[in-house]
Design a protein around this motif. Structure first.
Motif, mmCIF file in Angstrom:
data_model
loop_
_atom_site.group_PDB
_atom_site.id
_atom_site.type_symbol
_atom_site.label_atom_id
_atom_site.label_comp_id
_atom_site.label_asym_id
_atom_site.label_seq_id
_atom_site.Cartn_x
_atom_site.Cartn_y
_atom_site.Cartn_z
ATOM 1 N N LEU A 72 0.823 -1.205 0.000
ATOM 2 C CA LEU A 72 0.000 0.000 0.000
ATOM 3 C C LEU A 72 0.860 1.260 0.000
ATOM 4 O O LEU A 72 0.531 2.252 -0.664
ATOM 5 C CB LEU A 72 -0.928 -0.012 1.224
ATOM 6 C CG LEU A 72 -2.159 0.889 1.165
ATOM 7 C CD1 LEU A 72 -2.952 0.679 -0.107
ATOM 8 C CD2 LEU A 72 -3.048 0.637 2.387
ATOM 9 N N ALA A 73 1.968 1.229 0.719
ATOM 10 C CA ALA A 73 2.880 2.383 0.723
ATOM 11 C C ALA A 73 3.386 2.669 -0.687
ATOM 12 O O ALA A 73 3.422 3.820 -1.134
ATOM 13 C CB ALA A 73 4.061 2.112 1.663
ATOM 14 N N ILE A 74 3.761 1.614 -1.416
ATOM 15 C CA ILE A 74 4.274 1.793 -2.780
ATOM 16 C C ILE A 74 3.172 2.317 -3.694
ATOM 17 O O ILE A 74 3.388 3.221 -4.512
ATOM 18 C CB ILE A 74 4.852 0.472 -3.325
ATOM 19 C CG1 ILE A 74 6.083 0.082 -2.511
ATOM 20 C CG2 ILE A 74 5.213 0.589 -4.799
ATOM 21 C CD1 ILE A 74 6.612 -1.306 -2.812
ATOM 22 N N LEU A 75 1.972 1.771 -3.562
ATOM 23 C CA LEU A 75 0.854 2.210 -4.414
ATOM 24 C C LEU A 75 0.514 3.679 -4.154
ATOM 25 O O LEU A 75 0.283 4.445 -5.101
ATOM 26 C CB LEU A 75 -0.378 1.329 -4.156
ATOM 27 C CG LEU A 75 -0.277 -0.104 -4.675
ATOM 28 C CD1 LEU A 75 -1.461 -0.931 -4.210
ATOM 29 C CD2 LEU A 75 -0.190 -0.120 -6.201
ATOM 30 N N LEU A 76 0.488 4.085 -2.873
ATOM 31 C CA LEU A 76 0.166 5.479 -2.563
ATOM 32 C C LEU A 76 1.269 6.418 -3.065
ATOM 33 O O LEU A 76 0.978 7.514 -3.567
ATOM 34 C CB LEU A 76 -0.020 5.658 -1.040
ATOM 35 C CG LEU A 76 -1.195 4.912 -0.401
ATOM 36 C CD1 LEU A 76 -1.368 5.335 1.059
ATOM 37 C CD2 LEU A 76 -2.489 5.147 -1.160
ATOM 38 N N ALA A 77 2.519 6.001 -2.940
ATOM 39 C CA ALA A 77 3.621 6.836 -3.439
ATOM 40 C C ALA A 77 3.544 6.960 -4.964
ATOM 41 O O ALA A 77 3.795 8.035 -5.522
ATOM 42 C CB ALA A 77 4.965 6.244 -3.023
ATOM 43 N N ALA A 78 3.191 5.861 -5.651
ATOM 44 C CA ALA A 78 3.044 5.896 -7.113
ATOM 45 C C ALA A 78 1.882 6.795 -7.510
ATOM 46 O O ALA A 78 1.960 7.549 -8.483
ATOM 47 C CB ALA A 78 2.843 4.488 -7.658
ATOM 48 N N ASP A 79 0.782 6.726 -6.747
ATOM 49 C CA ASP A 79 -0.373 7.593 -7.013
ATOM 50 C C ASP A 79 0.022 9.068 -6.878
ATOM 51 O O ASP A 79 -0.360 9.901 -7.704
ATOM 52 C CB ASP A 79 -1.503 7.300 -6.019
ATOM 53 C CG ASP A 79 -2.227 6.007 -6.341
ATOM 54 O OD1 ASP A 79 -2.926 5.487 -5.447
ATOM 55 O OD2 ASP A 79 -2.063 5.503 -7.468
ATOM 56 N N ALA A 80 0.773 9.367 -5.817
ATOM 57 C CA ALA A 80 1.184 10.753 -5.592
ATOM 58 C C ALA A 80 2.075 11.243 -6.729
ATOM 59 O O ALA A 80 1.938 12.361 -7.217
ATOM 60 C CB ALA A 80 1.909 10.873 -4.250
ATOM 61 N N LEU A 81 2.990 10.378 -7.175
ATOM 62 C CA LEU A 81 3.870 10.733 -8.296
ATOM 63 C C LEU A 81 3.053 10.997 -9.552
ATOM 64 O O LEU A 81 3.237 12.005 -10.245
ATOM 65 C CB LEU A 81 4.872 9.597 -8.547
ATOM 66 C CG LEU A 81 5.800 9.774 -9.744
ATOM 67 C CD1 LEU A 81 6.861 10.807 -9.430
ATOM 68 C CD2 LEU A 81 6.465 8.463 -10.124
ATOM 69 N N ALA A 82 2.120 10.107 -9.853
ATOM 70 C CA ALA A 82 1.311 10.241 -11.067
ATOM 71 C C ALA A 82 0.449 11.498 -11.018
ATOM 72 O O ALA A 82 0.230 12.152 -12.031
ATOM 73 C CB ALA A 82 0.437 9.009 -11.241
ATOM 74 N N LEU A 83 -0.021 11.855 -9.804
ATOM 75 C CA LEU A 83 -0.905 13.008 -9.674
ATOM 76 C C LEU A 83 -0.158 14.331 -9.729
ATOM 77 O O LEU A 83 -0.626 15.292 -10.341
ATOM 78 C CB LEU A 83 -1.664 12.911 -8.335
ATOM 79 C CG LEU A 83 -2.710 13.992 -8.076
ATOM 80 C CD1 LEU A 83 -3.861 13.898 -9.059
ATOM 81 C CD2 LEU A 83 -3.233 13.896 -6.648
ATOM 82 N N HIS A 84 0.990 14.408 -9.111
ATOM 83 C CA HIS A 84 1.660 15.690 -8.915
ATOM 84 C C HIS A 84 2.772 15.983 -9.911
ATOM 85 O O HIS A 84 3.231 17.124 -9.983
ATOM 86 C CB HIS A 84 2.230 15.775 -7.495
ATOM 87 C CG HIS A 84 1.181 15.695 -6.441
ATOM 88 N ND1 HIS A 84 0.210 16.656 -6.293
ATOM 89 C CD2 HIS A 84 0.930 14.759 -5.501
ATOM 90 C CE1 HIS A 84 -0.595 16.312 -5.298
ATOM 91 N NE2 HIS A 84 -0.183 15.175 -4.807
ATOM 92 N N VAL A 85 3.208 14.972 -10.663
ATOM 93 C CA VAL A 85 4.319 15.202 -11.591
ATOM 94 C C VAL A 85 3.810 15.141 -13.025
ATOM 95 O O VAL A 85 3.314 14.103 -13.460
ATOM 96 C CB VAL A 85 5.438 14.152 -11.383
ATOM 97 C CG1 VAL A 85 6.530 14.312 -12.433
ATOM 98 C CG2 VAL A 85 6.012 14.270 -9.990
ATOM 99 N N PRO A 86 3.909 16.239 -13.767
ATOM 100 C CA PRO A 86 3.473 16.204 -15.165
ATOM 101 C C PRO A 86 4.339 15.238 -15.975
ATOM 102 O O PRO A 86 5.537 15.143 -15.739
ATOM 103 C CB PRO A 86 3.695 17.647 -15.654
ATOM 104 C CG PRO A 86 3.882 18.454 -14.421
ATOM 105 C CD PRO A 86 4.419 17.553 -13.378
#
Lengths: 202, 222
Positions: B93-107
């Motif tokens: 879950l930690a990896i999935l949330l970090a990936a979600d944050a990357l996908a959301l905040h990084v163009p």
């Protein structure tokens, strides 16, 4: 257009645009066709989707005969997928990049690969679909997951006396079907590429 | 809640660092500290971004996590297995949330610019062209498919019909591509000149990365 440092050119403008075309085609397969295949519940739909994406990428390699083309197409497709967000992206992004890298590796020895090279590239990249779930699950859950897999296999073999033969058969089918799909994708890409080249020449 | 101003918010490097930390850190900690990466990633992405945890809305995520816990409990016994399963689920879950944050905040263009800077010139240009071509390609595919259906569909030779359809769609896309090439070259575009600069490292990136490093040391000492 912002001015920046100059770098040595490997791909020309035409190469990059053609790479973009085939990356868009792969992206279209992933987004539009993917939803249809999943809704239709066709068997081996993941492998079929990958084969269609590889078909686009390998056709692109046929038209842009430079080493690195397939990998570039894969990278652009992965970034396109990131741009058109929809749920969890980590696993499909990784799959696209690794599949294109494997296909590129298979084609690397040849400047102008022939049918057999394309078939090999397609088969190798397609076989990644068999391994990919284990990689992503292992990446997410850690090495402890493989202990669990070992226990699952052992328990299944003990519970079903004919289980080992069925397991071997199932594993064989799980490997053979993607390999055949990938080989077909490579062969079709080779001939599609030649047909498109002939069309563009006119 | 007021969000930090732009200069203090992480950019590409900070979010990439968080994802890398979420992947590597759990391997360093056992017992109760194994839950620290999940709590850290959740807090950071909630405080510095607006959460954006798409994974939590997917049934596949919960199926995977539930299956992980359940099967591990069966494999290793209820008590030890449940603990091991929960730790694995927390890591995932930690990896999935970090990936979600990357996908959301990084163009995606920032990622393309970074890849260009490390030796893939023209990637940003190709990405921009592909993104702009996608709707036209989709429309061409639909129009050609409709035309095929109006002529009686794939008929007795479906494979040949599908091949003709694919060639039509790709040939039109490549013709459109050639127009883009002509337009770009008439504007003196050259792929040798970097079109997009990679983002600069912000204070927010340094703060996040240093914070994660310090937190890792604290967790190791505990």
């Amino acid at each position: 257009m912002a001015a920046g440092k100059s770098q040595s050119t490997y791909f020309t403008t035409r190469d990059l645009v053609f790479i973009a075309v085939f990356a868009a085609a792969w992206g279209l397969v992933e987004t539009s066709l993917g939803s249809y295949l999943h809704a239709a519940r066709i068997p081996f739909r993941g492998a079929a989707l990958t084969a269609l994406g590889l078909l686009a990428a390998l056709t692109g390699r046929s038209l842009v005969p430079r080493r690195g083309t397939v990998l570039m197409i894969g990278l652009v497709t992965a970034l396109l997928k990131l741009l058109s967000l929809g749920g969890v992206v980590l696993s499909p992004l990784l799959a696209i990049v690794i599949e294109s890298a494997l296909a590129e590796w298979a084609l690397w020895p040849w400047a102008r690969p022939g049918r057999s090279a394309f078939a090999l590239a397609g088969a190798l990249a397609e076989l990644w679909t068999v391994i990919h779930p284990f990689l992503t699950q292992g990446l997410l859950a850690g090495s402890g997951l493989f202990t669990v897999y070992g226990w699952l296999l052992q328990s299944t073999a003990q519970a079903l006396p004919w289980g080992s033969k069925v397991t071997v058969l199932l594993v064989g089918v799980a490997i053979l079907v993607p390999a055949l799909l990938g080989t077909a994708a490579g062969l079709i890409a080779c001939s599609l590429g030649r047909e498109l080249q002939a069309r563009l020449a006119h | 809640m007021r969000r930090p101003s732009a200069i203090w918010r992480p950019s590409l490097y900070g979010w990439l660092g968080l994802l890398a930390w979420a992947i590597t850190a759990p391997g360093l900690f056992g017992d109760a500290r194994a839950y620290a990466p999940l709590i850290t990633v959740a807090l950071v992405s909630w405080l510095l971004g607006e959460g954006g945890w798409r994974s939590l809305g997917s049934w596949r995520t919960w199926l995977f996590l539930g299956g992980l816990i359940g099967v591990t409990a069966l494999a290793e016994g209820i008590r030890p297995g449940l603990g091991a399963g929960l730790r694995m689920a927390a890591r995932a879950l930690a990896i999935l949330l970090a990936a979600d944050a990357l996908a959301l905040h990084v163009p995606a263009l920032d990622l393309a610019a970074l890849l260009e800077a490390v030796g893939l010139p023209g990637l940003g240009f190709a990405l921009g062209v592909a993104f702009n071509l996608l709707p036209a390609l989709r429309q061409t595919a639909l129009d050609s498919w409709q035309a095929l259906r109006l002529r009686g569909g794939p008929g007795k030779q479906p494979l040949q019909s599908l091949r003709r359809w694919a060639v039509t769609v790709l040939a039109r896309a490549l013709a459109r591509g050639q127009e883009i090439v002509d337009a770009a070259e008439s504007r003196a575009f050259t792929p040798s000149r970097r079109q997009v600069q990679p983002p600069r490292v912000r204070r927010g990136d340094l703060l996040l990365l240093l914070g994660l490093a310090a937190w890792t040391v604290v967790l190791l000492i505990m």
